[in-house]
Design an enzyme around this catalytic site. Structure first.
Site, PDB file in Angstrom:
ATOM      1  N   LYS B  49      14.554 -23.104 -23.483  1.00 12.95           N
ATOM      2  CA  LYS B  49      15.181 -24.313 -22.936  1.00 12.95           C
ATOM      3  C   LYS B  49      16.111 -24.922 -23.977  1.00 12.95           C
ATOM      4  CE  LYS B  49      11.712 -25.349 -19.525  1.00 12.95           C
ATOM      5  NZ  LYS B  49      10.767 -24.247 -19.857  1.00 12.95           N
ATOM      6  N   GLY B  50      17.199 -25.487 -23.493  1.00 16.09           N
ATOM      7  CA  GLY B  50      18.129 -26.148 -24.404  1.00 16.09           C
ATOM      8  C   GLY B  50      19.377 -25.329 -24.671  1.00 16.09           C
ATOM      9  N   CYS B  51      19.427 -24.129 -24.103  1.00 17.27           N
ATOM     10  CA  CYS B  51      20.618 -23.298 -24.299  1.00 17.27           C
ATOM     11  C   CYS B  51      21.499 -23.400 -23.063  1.00 17.27           C
ATOM     12  CB  CYS B  51      20.238 -21.833 -24.488  1.00 17.27           C
ATOM     13  SG  CYS B  51      19.112 -21.570 -25.853  1.00 17.27           S
ATOM     14  N   GLU B  52      22.800 -23.578 -23.258  1.00 21.08           N
ATOM     15  CA  GLU B  52      23.673 -23.619 -22.083  1.00 21.08           C
ATOM     16  C   GLU B  52      23.899 -22.214 -21.543  1.00 21.08           C
ATOM     17  OE1 GLU B  52      27.859 -25.431 -20.519  1.00 21.08           O
ATOM     18  OE2 GLU B  52      26.826 -26.381 -22.181  1.00 21.08           O
ATOM     19  N   SER B  53      23.998 -21.242 -22.458  1.00 20.46           N
ATOM     20  CA  SER B  53      23.951 -19.863 -21.987  1.00 20.46           C
ATOM     21  C   SER B  53      22.475 -19.541 -21.814  1.00 20.46           C
ATOM     22  CB  SER B  53      24.586 -18.917 -23.005  1.00 20.46           C
ATOM     23  OG  SER B  53      23.931 -19.012 -24.243  1.00 20.46           O
TER      24      SER B  53
END
Lengths: 406, 132
Positions: B49-53
């Site tokens: 969680k927390g990754c845009e990709s």
């Protein structure tokens, strides 16, 4: 004679920066624009010469601060052609302005009432209404607009006698298309709905006349129109503002307070609890002055010519999908199948080019387009044709570097 | 997946980068070294969680030794994952926790991947790698 952006680039000192060893090319103007010296100077001048709290002390500086602050309100009123300056409420920006309305109208909504938005909305003009619907039992409905800004099905079926609120953007932030606003507003008004227009993406480019639009509320942010961050405005018709229950209470918005009861102040103060963002208001007024001193239709034409130039260069590329319209827009929103937009973004960044890669706070719209996000290059009056061309060249380079050979 | 020679090679390649453009190109090259996960492995449980990709990270532990598999839908992120995993693959949790991973990434010219922006989930990846 065609507009020449070099005539005003020198007013934006930040544009001469180097970014990652390249001249900065700033194409993220739909997120926020850069600020002209006029705005920077106005803010500094305020703190150097006029700083005091407003509407309170009866002393030299307080009077000056109050005068400048209220003159700023008058400037905003003129900028959008509001009939009275008391119809302009300061807010932190578009998001807060919409929340002021969404909370303020809550007491008028009943279970089964309908709130209508379009499918091109930014989350700021979606989530407050969705949450309002949850709280009141009202139903959130979405008018489907195509990415050309046209309606998909029979338009009128979305408006009913239960439509209490209609909220729509004037220009889509994600794909740059203008909505058929006047027509939608007419339908909404026939049903007696409150109407709100999100002008966040419009004010930097188009002259706005709230009386001609004849909407109940018009909201926008300062920072997307060459003004400071943290300031925006809520325009409302008098009767529409009067029915709003203040969603924040406290100082400044009251006339008489006892432990038993509070009498609220008149408009506009009734909806402006606490010490306002005085420097922001003054900076935003300076931004309005900046824009009004330009030939605005020439600026718009220029910005649109940059976007259509990029469109015409890129739409021929078989591996680029463009979601923004060919004409009458100031941005280009695209994706490249099999290449992640963040990878494209990283290469553009390495060449000093700042764009936006993501869902643009419009996830339902992205889902409708069938993408996670897009790469968006958005133009302002200071962007040059060379910058637009360099964006195209570097994007094509990035595609070459990233196309899969695995 | 990687031995110490490979780790050293990756380090040298990244440290030799003198510009963002060079780092970009090196990461594209490195990305090809990452074995891709199967569709069955790309499940919500492994998503960071927390990754845009989208980033998936699978941690397996045998005899206290940690093994990692990872993937992303973004190519540069796959390059970053190759660099990150080269630092931690085949180590014990105690060894991994003793590594100052953020400092290591700065040494590798990857500091721009550590800024806490919405578009960045590398910190979340590091946290997951070193979690008990």
């Amino acid at each position: 004679m065609a507009f020449d952006p070099s005539s005003l680039r020198h007013l934006f000192p930040i544009l001469s920066l180097q970014a990652n060893d390249h001249p900065l090319i700033y194409l993220d103007n739909a997120a926020t624009t850069q600020k002209p010296l006029l705005v920077l100077d106005a803010i500094q001048h305020y703190y150097r010469n006029n700083n005091a709290n407003v509407h309170r002390g009866a002393h030299f500086l307080s009077n000056r601060a109050t005068n400048h602050f209220e003159q700023a309100r008058e400037t905003i009123a003129r900028f959008i052609n509001a009939p009275e300056q008391s119809h302009v409420i300061w807010s932190k920006g578009t998001t807060e302005a919409i929340n002021i309305v969404a909370f303020g109208l809550e007491h008028l909504l009943e279970k089964g009432d309908e709130i209508l938005i379009t499918s091109l909305e930014h989350h700021a003009n979606l989530v407050p209404w969705q949450q309002l619907a949850f709280r009141t039992g009202a139903r959130l409905r979405v008018l489907p607009l195509t990415s050309n800004g046209e309606w998909e099905d029979e338009f009128s079926q979305y408006f009913s006698h239960r439509t209490r609120i209609f909220a729509a953007t004037q220009v889509s932030n994600a794909i740059g298309v203008s909505t058929p606003l006047q027509m939608m507003l007419n339908y909404a008004k026939q049903q007696g709905a409150f109407t709100l227009v999100d002008g966040a993406q419009a004010v930097a480019h188009y002259s706005v006349d709230v009386q001609a639009l004849d909407c109940d509320f018009y909201v926008f942010s300062g920072h997307k129109m060459y003004g400071p961050t943290g300031i925006g405005a809520l325009y409302g018709k008098n009767h529409a503002l009067e029915v709003l229950i203040p969603y924040q209470t406290g100082g400044e918005m009251v006339r008489k307070v006892s432990y038993q009861a509070t009498e609220f102040n008149i408009l506009p103060y009734r909806l402006e609890a606490g010490t306002p963002n005085i420097e922001g208001a003054i900076g935003l007024a300076a931004a309005c002055d900046f824009l009004c001193n330009q030939d605005r239709s020439a600026l718009l034409k220029w910005e649109q010519s940059l976007a259509s130039h990029v469109y015409s260069r890129l739409h021929r590329e078989t591996n680029i999908e463009i979601y923004s319209p060919e004409k009458n827009t100031t941005l280009v929103s695209l994706s490249v199948p099999n290449i992640h937009i963040l990878d494209l973004n990283a290469y553009l960044d390495s060449q000093g080019i700042g764009v936006r890669a993501g869902s643009h706070c419009a996830q339902p719209l992205m889902a409708q387009l069938g993408v996670v996000g897009t790469l968006r290059a958005s133009f302002a009056c200071y962007n040059t044709m060379e910058e637009a061309d360099r964006f195209c060249n570097v994007l094509l380079e990035a595609i070459d570097l990233l196309l899969d050979d695995e | 997946m990687t031995n110490s020679n490979q780790t050293l090679a990756i380090k040298e390649q990244l440290q030799a980068c003198r510009s963002k453009e060079e780092t970009f190109k090196t990461l594209v090259t490195l990305s090809k070294k990452l074995p891709r996960l199967s569709a069955e492995e790309k499940i919500e449980e492994y998503k960071v969680k927390g990754c845009e990709s989208a980033v998936w990270l699978i941690t397996e532990e045998t005899n206290n030794i940690r093994h990692f598999k990872a993937d992303s839908d973004a190519k540069l992120m796959r390059g970053v994952l190759v660099a990150v995993l080269s630092l931690v693959e085949g180590k014990t949790i105690a060894e991994i926790q003793a590594i100052e991973l953020t400092n290591k990434l700065v040494e590798l010219n990857l500091s721009s991947y550590l800024t806490s922006s919405r578009t960045n989930g590398v910190l979340a990846i590091l946290k997951k790698i070193a979690s008990n």
